[in-house]
Design a protein around this motif. Structure first.
Motif: not given
Length: 336
Positions: A41-59
């Motif tokens: 679950x923690x691994x999944x959270x890290x993936x989700x947050x990292x993905x959102x952070x990448x899209x956030x920075x890109x945007x």
């Protein structure tokens, strides 16, 4: 564009993503035994947050570049966003301000060109009047110059019409409310066009009942002159023109009726349209289709009615309506 401006404008998106992560974690932790699957679950959270952070920075980077380009195009590079405002509202406000500025510049440029054109036309009219005055003096020394004099009078009328049209775009600067003796103005208009009627031996019958209105004498004179000139052009030699005034409860009616060639039924609704010449204007006499258009335009500006009725080959009748409620207040409001 600052990071906190971007965060503030995407606040709802960030909150919704955080809520989704929390709900997902809550469901997953509640559906598995404690201590089993926690690492996944923690691994999944890290993936989700990292993905959102990448899209956030890109945007953020992409929108920052867009905003910088927008500021460069609007000539406001370096201007800061209002800390209390919204990013998109700020962009829209700047865009509207820029459009307003461009519109104002174009409007001023257009006004300048119009004024230059008016000044040139006014000067041209006054210069050509000098040439006509000299021609009239020479004409007096000639014998049997009736046709030439008629042509000169037509030229003078057309020159006056050009001057009138150049002034027509500046009504507010060229109007004066005063008490107008309409019948006297009508007599002056008949005298102005007298040579045209004499040249074609057109008989004029009048039934005038004096009345006064508050209006602009010069524009009333021009309206009546235009109608009379039209009648002289389209009435054959030996014809008749009947001018009458009648009073009713709501208005005074000045009717100018000739027994000329008349107006075709299909043309009648369009005779006041800009540039419309119709069947009569295309054959026989030359016509620009502007005289009646400006007469109607001036009449509307002065709250004067102008109507036409005709039967082809029988008659044409113009009716100028001076409403009794069209008083000083109406004309004064138009001037202001």
């Amino acid at each position: 564009m600052r990071l906190r401006d971007y965060i503030r404008s995407h606040k709802l998106w960030l909150i919704s993503n955080a809520v989704l992560v929390l709900l997902t974690n809550g469901i997953l932790f509640g559906s598995v035994p404690l201590g089993q699957g926690t690492a996944d679950i923690v691994y999944m959270d890290v993936l989700l947050v990292t993905t959102q952070l990448v899209f956030f920075v890109y945007g953020y980077v992409k929108q920052k570049r867009t905003y910088a380009r927008f500021l460069h195009d609007t000539g406001e590079k370096g201007r800061k966003t209002d800390p209390q405002g919204d990013f998109y509202t700020d962009m829209l406000t700047k865009a509207l301000e820029r459009q307003h500025k461009l519109f104002s510049e174009k409007e001023e440029e257009y006004k300048k060109k119009m004024n230059e054109t008016q000044e040139y036309m006014t000067q041209w009219v006054h210069d050509i009047k000098v040439n006509l005055a000299v021609s009239e003096l020479l004409l007096e020394e000639m014998e049997n110059g009736h046709e030439l004099r008629n042509q000169i009078e037509q030229m003078k009328f057309r020159i006056h019409q050009v001057l009138q049209m150049t002034r027509a775009t500046h009504y507010n600067e060229d109007m004066a409310a005063e008490e107008v003796d309409v019948c006297q103005v009508l007599r002056n208009a008949i005298k102005e066009n007298a040579l045209f009627f004499i040249h074609k031996n057109i008989e004029i019958e009048t039934d005038l009942k004096p009345f006064t209105v508050i209006s602009d004498k010069k524009w009333v004179f021009d309206i009546l002159c235009q109608i009379l000139n039209n009648s002289s052009k389209y009435t054959p030699p030996g014809g008749r023109l009947t001018i009458a005034v009648r009073e009713e409860e709501r208005a005074y009616y000045v009717s100018i009726r000739d027994n000329g060639i008349g107006i075709p039924r299909e043309d009648l609704p369009r005779i006041f349209d800009k540039g419309f010449t119709g069947k009569n204007g295309r054959s026989g006499t030359k016509s620009t289709g502007m005289g009646l258009y400006y007469a109607k335009k001036m009449a509307e500006r002065l709250s004067i009615g102008l109507e036409a009725a005709s039967e082809e080959g029988v008659y044409t009748e113009f009716t100028v309506i001076f409403y009794k409620l069209s008083d000083y207040y109406t004309v004064y409001s138009a001037i202001r």
